[in-house]
Scaffold this motif. Structure first.
Motif, mmCIF file in Angstrom:
data_model
loop_
_atom_site.group_PDB
_atom_site.id
_atom_site.type_symbol
_atom_site.label_atom_id
_atom_site.label_comp_id
_atom_site.label_asym_id
_atom_site.label_seq_id
_atom_site.Cartn_x
_atom_site.Cartn_y
_atom_site.Cartn_z
ATOM 1 N N ARG A 89 9.296 26.961 7.944
ATOM 2 C CA ARG A 89 10.761 27.065 7.913
ATOM 3 C C ARG A 89 11.235 27.724 6.621
ATOM 4 N N ASP A 90 10.626 27.369 5.499
ATOM 5 C CA ASP A 90 11.060 27.912 4.207
ATOM 6 C C ASP A 90 10.684 29.384 4.036
ATOM 7 N N PHE A 91 9.505 29.761 4.499
ATOM 8 C CA PHE A 91 9.022 31.130 4.280
ATOM 9 C C PHE A 91 9.647 32.130 5.251
ATOM 10 N N LYS A 92 10.008 31.665 6.450
ATOM 11 C CA LYS A 92 10.628 32.508 7.479
ATOM 12 C C LYS A 92 9.774 33.747 7.808
ATOM 13 N N PRO A 93 8.547 33.558 8.268
ATOM 14 C CA PRO A 93 7.666 34.703 8.568
ATOM 15 C C PRO A 93 8.082 35.435 9.841
ATOM 16 N N ASP A 94 7.691 36.682 9.929
ATOM 17 C CA ASP A 94 7.883 37.447 11.166
ATOM 18 C C ASP A 94 6.779 37.141 12.171
ATOM 19 N N VAL A 95 5.574 36.866 11.653
ATOM 20 C CA VAL A 95 4.423 36.542 12.500
ATOM 21 C C VAL A 95 3.563 35.515 11.768
ATOM 22 N N VAL A 96 2.939 34.620 12.520
ATOM 23 C CA VAL A 96 1.990 33.657 11.952
ATOM 24 C C VAL A 96 0.644 33.863 12.636
ATOM 25 N N ILE A 97 -0.415 33.951 11.822
ATOM 26 C CA ILE A 97 -1.757 34.268 12.315
ATOM 27 C C ILE A 97 -2.699 33.133 11.961
ATOM 28 N N GLY A 98 -3.549 32.743 12.902
ATOM 29 C CA GLY A 98 -4.557 31.721 12.651
ATOM 30 C C GLY A 98 -5.947 32.249 12.934
ATOM 31 N N THR A 99 -6.896 31.948 12.045
ATOM 32 C CA THR A 99 -8.267 32.427 12.229
ATOM 33 C C THR A 99 -9.278 31.292 12.398
ATOM 34 N N GLY A 100 -8.787 30.064 12.583
ATOM 35 C CA GLY A 100 -9.701 28.967 12.871
ATOM 36 C C GLY A 100 -9.707 27.876 11.827
ATOM 37 N N GLY A 101 -10.170 26.707 12.211
ATOM 38 C CA GLY A 101 -10.148 25.540 11.346
ATOM 39 C C GLY A 101 -8.989 24.637 11.734
ATOM 40 N N TYR A 102 -9.120 23.343 11.412
ATOM 41 C CA TYR A 102 -8.113 22.364 11.823
ATOM 42 C C TYR A 102 -6.726 22.669 11.274
ATOM 43 N N VAL A 103 -6.677 23.284 10.094
ATOM 44 C CA VAL A 103 -5.386 23.529 9.456
ATOM 45 C C VAL A 103 -4.515 24.466 10.282
ATOM 46 N N CYS A 104 -5.125 25.311 11.105
ATOM 47 C CA CYS A 104 -4.346 26.246 11.931
ATOM 48 C C CYS A 104 -3.450 25.530 12.922
ATOM 49 N N GLY A 105 -3.905 24.368 13.406
ATOM 50 C CA GLY A 105 -3.176 23.680 14.464
ATOM 51 C C GLY A 105 -1.721 23.434 14.151
ATOM 52 N N PRO A 106 -1.405 22.647 13.112
ATOM 53 C CA PRO A 106 0.004 22.356 12.823
ATOM 54 C C PRO A 106 0.803 23.579 12.400
ATOM 55 N N VAL A 107 0.163 24.509 11.710
ATOM 56 C CA VAL A 107 0.882 25.695 11.228
ATOM 57 C C VAL A 107 1.325 26.573 12.401
ATOM 58 N N LEU A 108 0.384 26.880 13.307
ATOM 59 C CA LEU A 108 0.736 27.738 14.433
ATOM 60 C C LEU A 108 1.596 27.010 15.463
ATOM 61 N N MET A 109 1.395 25.721 15.627
ATOM 62 C CA MET A 109 2.227 24.965 16.557
ATOM 63 C C MET A 109 3.672 24.946 16.073
ATOM 64 N N ALA A 110 3.856 24.721 14.774
ATOM 65 C CA ALA A 110 5.209 24.711 14.221
ATOM 66 C C ALA A 110 5.890 26.059 14.422
ATOM 67 N N ALA A 111 5.156 27.141 14.129
ATOM 68 C CA ALA A 111 5.729 28.478 14.285
ATOM 69 C C ALA A 111 6.083 28.754 15.737
ATOM 70 N N SER A 112 5.199 28.374 16.647
ATOM 71 C CA SER A 112 5.441 28.618 18.061
ATOM 72 C C SER A 112 6.682 27.880 18.549
ATOM 73 N N LEU A 113 6.837 26.623 18.136
ATOM 74 C CA LEU A 113 8.006 25.837 18.547
ATOM 75 C C LEU A 113 9.300 26.367 17.950
ATOM 76 N N MET A 114 9.186 27.097 16.835
ATOM 77 C CA MET A 114 10.358 27.719 16.219
ATOM 78 C C MET A 114 10.657 29.099 16.799
ATOM 79 N N GLY A 115 9.848 29.538 17.761
ATOM 80 C CA GLY A 115 10.078 30.831 18.378
ATOM 81 C C GLY A 115 9.559 32.013 17.587
ATOM 82 N N ILE A 116 8.682 31.747 16.620
ATOM 83 C CA ILE A 116 8.105 32.818 15.801
ATOM 84 C C ILE A 116 6.848 33.350 16.494
ATOM 85 N N PRO A 117 6.666 34.664 16.607
ATOM 86 C CA PRO A 117 5.465 35.216 17.231
ATOM 87 C C PRO A 117 4.195 34.745 16.523
ATOM 88 N N THR A 118 3.178 34.438 17.314
ATOM 89 C CA THR A 118 1.939 33.893 16.757
ATOM 90 C C THR A 118 0.739 34.569 17.388
#
Length: 372
Positions: A89-118
């Motif tokens: 929410r603070d960074f306001k990215p245009d796209v969020v990219i995940g390359t694996g590992g548990y940490v990707c889950g909450p980051v990409l899920m949050a972006a997806s629910l905010m309507g940010i391309p992932t």
């Protein structure tokens, strides 16, 4: 253009992320990057050294059995999701990219629910549970192996190959020979159990090193992993091998200049992590692959079998590894130049050195569609 990249735990998740960022930097003039990882993974060391802003989310994978530790991890997971959502929410990215590992889950899920391309980049033949779940929410999926496509929604998935560093592709043999003081007239065997090392490979290599000590036709470049290094040096000495007396044996804790090592390799003895395989095939290096038996979903064996099926590698299961088997396999492969060359050609034919550029274009397209 602003992007968040998340990937953590091992080099196999981090280096593809860094490579994708570098590919984007070549294509986008004003690229703002934020990397999100964990404080305990390798990314906490690697990413700041690469010069990228870095934030952490504390998260651990759940144990596969009922365990009191899972309750604590569940609590951390909830906190992690809340923190990840705040970072996005603070960074306001245009796209969020995940390359694996548990940490990707909450980051990409949050972006997806905010309507940010992932976008998720799946390196393995068999996807991990995190990416399987995320595939239902993200915009695009880039796969490193065509066999992985069947595990994902077909309207989202694109086979690209796995991203590899430019220096892996571009480094030539001569600088490698100089860097490691190797003999260009000898066949070079590169041995690595991954960024953390591999005990079974290292211990089998003690006998292999003894066998090839002083060889006039073979030289060995062996990365043990830092944690294993002192133990393996002791075992080598106990086997009666004085490394100082044999210029054809090079044993290091870690190869920071792996691109130079790959440039001189005629044969590799490797685990079957996706990033290592992507680099081997981009260089066209024949391999002896010993999959890590405890990888999630046994994905390393699936990775290795795909390379073996293509005729570019020989697979030895971890339970079967020994000095005798490694010696006979290496001797057999190095004795037949024609067969080794055929393996090299088949390896090169399945490599995808352009993968990072392809993924970068996918990310740019997602950003453009967001702005419409």
């Amino acid at each position: 253009m602003k992007i968040i990249v998340s990937g953590g735990g091992t080099g196999g998740h981090i280096y593809p992320a860094v490579t994708i960022i570098r590919a984007l930097q070549k294509k986008v003039d004003a690229l703002e990057v934020l990397y999100v990882g964990t404080s305990k993974g390798l990314e906490a060391d690697i990413v700041p050294k690469e010069g990228f802003p870095f934030k952490t989310v504390d998260l651990q994978g759940f144990k596969r059995s009922l365990s009191p530790a899972n309750f604590l991890r569940a609590f951390k997971a909830i906190k992690g999701v809340i923190k990840a959502a705040g970072i996005v929410r603070d960074f306001k990215p245009d796209v969020v990219i995940g390359t694996g590992g548990y940490v990707c889950g909450p980051v990409l899920m949050a972006a997806s629910l905010m309507g940010i391309p992932t976008l998720i980049q799946e390196q393995n033949v068999v996807p991990g549970i995190t990416n399987k779940i995320l595939s239902n929410f993200v915009s695009r999926i880039a796969t490193g192996a065509i066999e992985a496509n069947k595990h994902f929604p077909q309207d989202k998935v694109i086979f690209t190959g796995n991203p590899i560093r430019d220096e892996v592709v571009n480094t030539q043999r001569e600088p490698g020979y100089s860097a490691f003081e190797l003999d260009p007239a000898k066949k070079t065997v590169l041995v690595s159990g991954g960024s953390r090392g591999a005990r079974s490979i290292n211990r089998a290599m003690v006998g292999v090193l003894k066998h090839f000590a002083g060889s006039k036709r073979v030289q060995i470049l062996h990365a043990t992993g830092k944690a294993e290094h002192e133990d393996i040096l002791r075992r080598i000495a106990e086997a009666g091998v004085d490394l100082d007396k044999f210029s054809n044996l090079k044993v290091y804790p870690y190869l920071y200049n792996m691109p130079q090592a790959m440039a001189v390799a005629d044969l590799a003895v490797f685990r079957a992590g996706a990033t290592g395989l992507a680099e081997l095939t981009a260089k066209g290096i024949p391999a002896v692959l010993i999959p890590y038996p405890y990888a999630a979903e046994n994905h390393q064996e699936f990775n290795a079998r795909a390379i073996e099926k293509a005729g570019a590698a020989k697979v030895i299961l971890n339970k079967d590894i020994s000095a005798e088997i490694l010696i006979s396999t290496i001797e057999e492969l190095l004795a037949d130049d024609r067969h080794l060359q055929e393996m090299a050609e088949r390896s090169h034919s399945i490599g995808h050195p352009e993968a990072a550029a392809t993924i970068a274009e996918m990310i740019i397209e997602l950003a453009r569609n967001k702005q419409k």
